[in-house]
Design an enzyme around this catalytic site. Structure first.
Site, short mmCIF file in Angstrom:
data_model
loop_
_atom_site.label_atom_id
_atom_site.label_comp_id
_atom_site.label_asym_id
_atom_site.label_seq_id
_atom_site.Cartn_x
_atom_site.Cartn_y
_atom_site.Cartn_z
N ASN A 98 1.26 -3.07 3.88
CA ASN A 98 0.46 -3.73 3.36
C ASN A 98 -0.58 -4.35 4.30
O ASN A 98 -0.27 -4.05 5.73
CB ASN A 98 1.35 -4.90 2.73
CG ASN A 98 0.20 -5.59 1.60
OD1 ASN A 98 -0.25 -5.03 0.86
ND2 ASN A 98 0.24 -6.80 1.68
N LYS A 99 -1.41 -5.17 3.86
CA LYS A 99 -2.61 -5.56 4.70
C LYS A 99 -1.89 -6.20 5.83
O LYS A 99 -1.06 -7.07 5.90
CB LYS A 99 -3.36 -6.65 3.66
CG LYS A 99 -4.56 -7.12 4.36
CD LYS A 99 -5.56 -6.30 4.90
CE LYS A 99 -6.06 -5.11 4.07
NZ LYS A 99 -6.84 -4.06 4.69
N ASP A 156 0.86 -1.27 -0.20
CA ASP A 156 -0.18 -0.03 -0.02
C ASP A 156 0.82 1.12 -0.13
O ASP A 156 0.46 2.40 -0.76
CB ASP A 156 -1.13 -0.06 1.28
CG ASP A 156 -2.11 -1.00 0.91
OD1 ASP A 156 -1.88 -2.35 1.08
OD2 ASP A 156 -3.24 -0.39 0.34
O1 MRU Z 1 -7.99 -2.84 2.62
P1 MRU Z 1 -7.36 -3.27 1.06
O2 MRU Z 1 -8.14 -4.25 0.70
O3 MRU Z 1 -7.51 -1.94 0.18
O4 MRU Z 1 -6.06 -3.45 1.13
C1 MRU Z 1 -5.36 -4.19 0.08
C2 MRU Z 1 -3.72 -4.52 0.19
O5 MRU Z 1 -3.35 -4.44 1.30
C3 MRU Z 1 -3.33 -4.92 -1.05
O6 MRU Z 1 -2.28 -5.95 -0.61
C4 MRU Z 1 -2.47 -3.61 -1.46
O7 MRU Z 1 -3.26 -2.53 -1.98
C5 MRU Z 1 -1.66 -4.07 -2.77
S1 MRU Z 1 -2.86 -4.12 -4.11
C6 MRU Z 1 -2.02 -4.44 -5.73
#
Ligand code: MRU
Length: 344
Positions: A250-251, A240
């Protein structure tokens, strides 16, 4: 022009459409985002999510805002679009792509000396389109660059959804799998379900099924056991926001995977376009981490699984220190360490 694997979002005759990701995998529902408020809400409530997809839809949101404005007075027009851009920037705090693409839209306004309102509207639409086109091209290149890491017989773990749905339609981590499949490599993907809102189970599994890539769904707490058994050869996730030193948001759960991978000597890669790199911050401690509603944890698919008043902590992302990351798979090659290219 690269064809999207899935039509995540698109602009047609001055209208903006997305696939509503909250309803997947049960229903493939297309919704129109009619104004800036709709775009803001769709980002906030995860109808559209994933860093690059958020960036693309926000840029179109700014273009949409401009088309709705009636005045021909340039100053008033510019002030209104700028206000809407500021509003869109508040939709979610962590994904850098949102700020990167909106900064580009702002720049179009700043560089518009001598241009009429009508022409400026066209320039904003063109810039949003360029952002979308660049994103899909970057995803495609990320896929090709990353496919070089995939060997026959590999088992690869991914977390959350970094697929077509998280981008303009080709993915980042999943782009590597799409490209490796085109190259006829034989491999298998383990998919973390990704609590609390199950982007892995609902979205990644759906994309892999659609593209006929062999996969197995696991609960998040199973990854360590699989690694210990030698069942995972590599981990690839998206990002992110990546700080200048390589620390990566990241998530939530990505950090735990990276630590496990280090301990078990499994290679851990991040796949992301340059639009996710925030070179203005020196390390991950400067990345704002979104905290979301406690009901995402208390409930599963809308059904309570805990006392309705259970106290909850719900950070949506975590930071993986750069030292746990073997490399960044980007559109320009694989960065082995900040400043050095492995392939390109
Ligand atoms: O909360 P989200 O679903 O927007 O989180 C998304 C992620 O963490 C993805 O791994 C990240 O945005 C990379 S997407 C190519």
């Amino acid at each position: 022009m690269i064809k999207p694997i899935i039509k995540t979002l698109w602009w047609e005759k001055e209208r903006l459409y997305i696939i509503d990701q909250r309803q997947l995998p049960d229903t493939e529902k297309i919704i129109e985002l009619k104004n800036t408020r709709d775009v803001w809400k769709a980002i906030r409530n995860l109808s559209i999510r994933g860093a690059p997809a958020i960036g693309c839809v926000a840029a179109y949101g700014a273009a949409l805002s401009s088309l709705k404005i009636k005045t021909k007075d340039k100053k008033r027009f510019t002030e209104t679009v700028n206000k809407d851009i500021g509003y869109l920037q508040t939709a979610r705090p962590t994904a850098y792509n949102l700020f990167y693409t909106l900064a580009r839209m702002k720049k179009i306004l700043e560089d518009s000396g001598g241009v009429s309102v009508a022409e400026l509207k066209q320039r904003l639409v063109k810039e949003a389109q360029a952002i979308y086109d660049e994103d899909i091209e970057c995803s495609y290149k990320i896929g090709k660059n990353g496919a070089a890491l995939v060997r026959d017989g590999m088992n690869i773990l991914t977390h959350c959804n970094a697929g077509a749905l998280a981008t303009s339609g080709y993915g980042t981590a999943l782009a590597v799998f799409f490209a490796a499949k085109v190259e006829r490599k034989r491999f298998h993907v383990f998919v973390d379900e990704t609590r609390p809102v199950l982007q892995g189970a609902r979205l990644t599994a759906w994309e892999l099924k659609k593209t006929k890539i062999p996969y197995t769904l696991i609960c998040d707490n199973m990854a360590g056991y699989l690694m210990k058994q030698g069942k995972i050869d590599m981990v690839i996730t998206g990002a992110d926001r990546i700080a200048k030193n390589g620390d990566t948001a990241n998530k939530i759960g990505t950090y735990s995977l990276a630590v496990l991978a280090k301990h078990q000597k499994v290679d851990f890669y991040i796949a992301a376009p340059y639009s996710t790199f925030d070179f203005s911050i020196k390390d991950g401690s400067f990345i704002p981490i979104e905290e979301r509603d406690g009901d995402e944890v208390r409930k599963m698919q809308g059904k309570l699984i805990a006392p309705s008043d259970a106290p909850v902590y719900n950070p949506s992302f975590d930071i993986t220190p750069a030292r746990f990351i073997k490399g960044f798979i980007t559109e320009n090659g694989i960065i082995k360490r900040p400043g050095g290219w492995l392939r390109g």
